[in-house]
Design a protein around this motif. Structure first.
Motif: not given
Lengths: 282, 343
Positions: A224-246
């Motif tokens: 999911v991280s590879v295909v997400s693009g990490h657009v906050r509030g749009i393409t971040t799932t819970l695990p990705l969001h945890a990493e961003i906050l960390y």
């Protein structure tokens, strides 16, 4: 007492060594469990509540956290039913029929287990990315697959592919096809046989597979991280969001989100135990 | 397999949904969204700046603008934009990564860097050292980093833009000091990396390794990252050491023409980047520990940013493309000198 119990007892006694060895082994196992499972579990909740209940609630009710929850649930709600249908169909096909390509299908089902999730994500980038095989075709039609919700769903479906099929297949194989054949010779239609005979016999396997599938769907990180693009509030799932906050040094927030995933894991464990218990009981 | 027949339509309909959600053409007075694809340490800066710009734009044009952010390693982010992440603007760590948007993706014109003032870099930074409180190893300048028994934390130059700045700053120092040559510079950098126990893939990863895991005596870092660490994360735990000479890091910004034109957001995207050069934009940059370009704003923050003798990539390496080819590409100098440590 039944004679076989006596035999069993004698045998266990000869197998077990002196009490010291037994307790040392049990102690080692418990210590191992404590260090590798219990301590991290406690740590997650300790960090999450480090700044009190209010900070915890603020972290998980943040709009971006809520968006991440919605996306995680969306991905799971699509991936799990899809893989349920596929898993049942594939398991049934493999257990009941001999056809060319059967062993290939068995191997293909396991593929997502043997491929690294990151590679799985990259496959989708190579397929659907702007530079990928289908990229230009999608771009002409103004469709976005990767770096958008469909890509995340696709990656989730891929990594959770084998769970239901793998759980159901051995149960189906163990049961054999006698009862289904009986149903068919008595005039039941294919569908009816499936609903009334096949499904009830494998239902615990199905449930077990669905639980595991769901846990993985919600917890998946790499693909999911590879295909997400990490657009906050749009393409971040819970695990990705945890990493961003960390990464933002927001440790309370990161662990608050992580605690949600941990709770999910604990609930999964309890449900799984219950299902195992029921399946043995029935 | 019956599943196949409905998987594709389902995904396509999803794709269509996500399109109608994100790709709204801006009507005057309506709402518009921008996607700013940036690198790791700018999160806090752009959170503030986006709010300021939204206010400015609403007052100026009456249009509501929402800016979405995406952050990650600079090289990785550029790759994602090339692969189809629909960024209206990119604000990356180094010009080389933005060049890739032209070379590999044909998303922007070759002359992108001349379209805005100051090489399209509205703020700058430099490379400094962070040491533990009291500076127990007595680190003062570059030469102290190659001493025996000093461990240095820096990310992997193969994957991290910040790490490349670190590496080139060290190289430039060795090359420019009296008696310096390509050979002494290579020896210096080789010795430096001998003191590096672990290479993280990104700048934030290295900061976490240094600050949270407690590894290393010195962290080589962006000045802005160093400020964040000493002022906001580990108050009284770390100190900044500014070397006598360092590199001028110019993180560039540009509109991604192909995406902005397709989504009809060019006007607001251009205004967004230009606003970085305004007094308010420059003040926010200084607040988030970037060196402002504006003389007036820089003068106000002179005590925060000590004077360092700064050289540029163009001065010492002849630009990013040459530096990249010579040092970081497959078989470049870095591949020859770096031997992973058995830990």
């Amino acid at each position: 007492m039944h004679p076989s119990t006596l035999v069993l007892r004698r045998r266990t006694r000869t197998l077990s060594g002196p009490a010291v060895v037994r307790w040392a082994l049990i102690g080692a196992a418990l210590l191992f469990l404590a260090v590798f499972l219990l301590v991290p579990l406690v740590a997650v909740f300790t960090f999450a509540f480090q700044k009190g209940w209010a900070a915890y609630v603020a972290a998980i009710s943040d709009p971006e956290a809520l968006a991440a929850m919605r996306l995680t649930l969306t991905a799971a709600v699509i991936a799990v039913p899809l893989n349920l249908v596929f898993g049942l169909a594939a398991a049934w096909l493999i257990a009941r029929f001999r056809f060319p390509g059967r062993s290939l299908l068995v191997t293909l089902i396991d593929l997502p287990f043997s491929v690294s999730p990151v590679i799985a994500g990259l496959i989708f980038v190579l397929l659907f990315g702007r530079q990928g095989w289908l990229g230009p075709w999608l771009a002409e039609r103004n469709l976005q697959v990767i770096f958008a919700v469909p890509g995340i769903v696709l990656a989730t479906v891929f990594v959770t592919f084998p769970f239901v099929a793998r759980e159901v297949l051995p149960v189906m194989q163990a049961q054999g096809s006698d009862e289904e054949e009986a149903a068919l010779t008595l005039g039941a239609s294919g569908w009816r046989t499936f609903w009334r005979v096949t499904l009830p016999k494998v239902k615990w396997g199905v449930l077990y597979g669905v639980i595991l599938c769901n846990a993985r769907a919600m917890g998946e990180f790499g693909a999911v991280s590879v295909v997400s693009g990490h657009v906050r509030g749009i393409t971040t799932t819970l695990p990705l969001h945890a990493e961003i906050l960390y990464n933002e040094y927001d440790f309370v927030g990161a662990f608050a989100v992580a605690s949600l995933l941990t709770l999910l894991a604990l609930v999964t464990l309890v449900v799984k135990k219950y299902v195992e218990w029921r399946s043995v009981a029935s | 397999m019956e599943v196949r027949s409905w998987v594709l339509p389902l995904l396509l309909s999803l794709a269509a949904c996500s399109k109608s959600g994100g790709g709204d053409a801006p009507a005057p007075g309506g709402a518009v969204t921008l996607l700013n694809v940036s690198y790791d340490p700018t999160r806090e800066l752009y959170e503030d700046f986006n709010a300021a710009f939204a206010k400015h734009w609403a007052a100026k044009s009456g249009q509501k603008v929402t800016i979405k952010q995406s952050h990650g390693g600079s090289g990785k982010q550029a790759r994602a934009v090339i692969d189809g992440l629909e960024a209206d603007v990119v604000t990356l760590a180094l010009a080389y990564d933005v060049d890739m948007l032209h070379d590999k993706g044909q998303l922007i014109p070759a002359n992108w860097q001349t379209r805005l003032p100051d090489n399209s870099s509205p703020y700058t930074s430099t490379i400094v050292f962070v040491v533990r409180k009291g500076n127990p190893k007595g680190i003062k300048d570059w030469e102290d980093l190659v001493k025996e028994g000093v461990t240095v934390i820096t990310p992997n130059p193969k994957t991290s833009g910040g790490a490349r700045w670190n590496y080139l700053a060290a190289w430039g120092h060795a090359l420019r000091k009296p008696g310096g040559s390509e050979a002494t510079a290579q020896a210096f950098v080789e010795n430096l990396f001998r003191n590096v126990p672990v290479l993280d893939s990104g700048a934030r990863g290295s900061t976490t390794t240094f600050a949270e895991r407690g590894l290393g005596d010195v962290l080589i870092a962006w000045e802005n990252e160093a400020f964040l660490l000493t002022q906001e994360v580990g108050k009284d735990k770390f100190e900044i050491v500014v070397p006598s000479v360092s590199i001028l890091a110019e993180p560039p910004v540009t509109v991604v023409d192909k995406n902005a034109d397709k989504r009809g957001t060019r006007a607001v995207a251009e205004a967004y980047l230009q606003y970085l050069y305004s007094d308010e934009g420059q003040e926010l940059a200084a607040k988030h520990h970037y060196r402002p370009r504006s003389q007036a704003v820089a003068a106000k923050h002179a005590s925060k940013f000590p004077g360092v003798s700064l050289f540029t990539i163009a001065d010492v390496f002849g630009g990013w493309k040459k530096a990249q080819a010579a040092h970081f590409d497959e078989g470049g100098v870095f591949d020859r000198i770096y031997v992973p440590k058995a830990r």
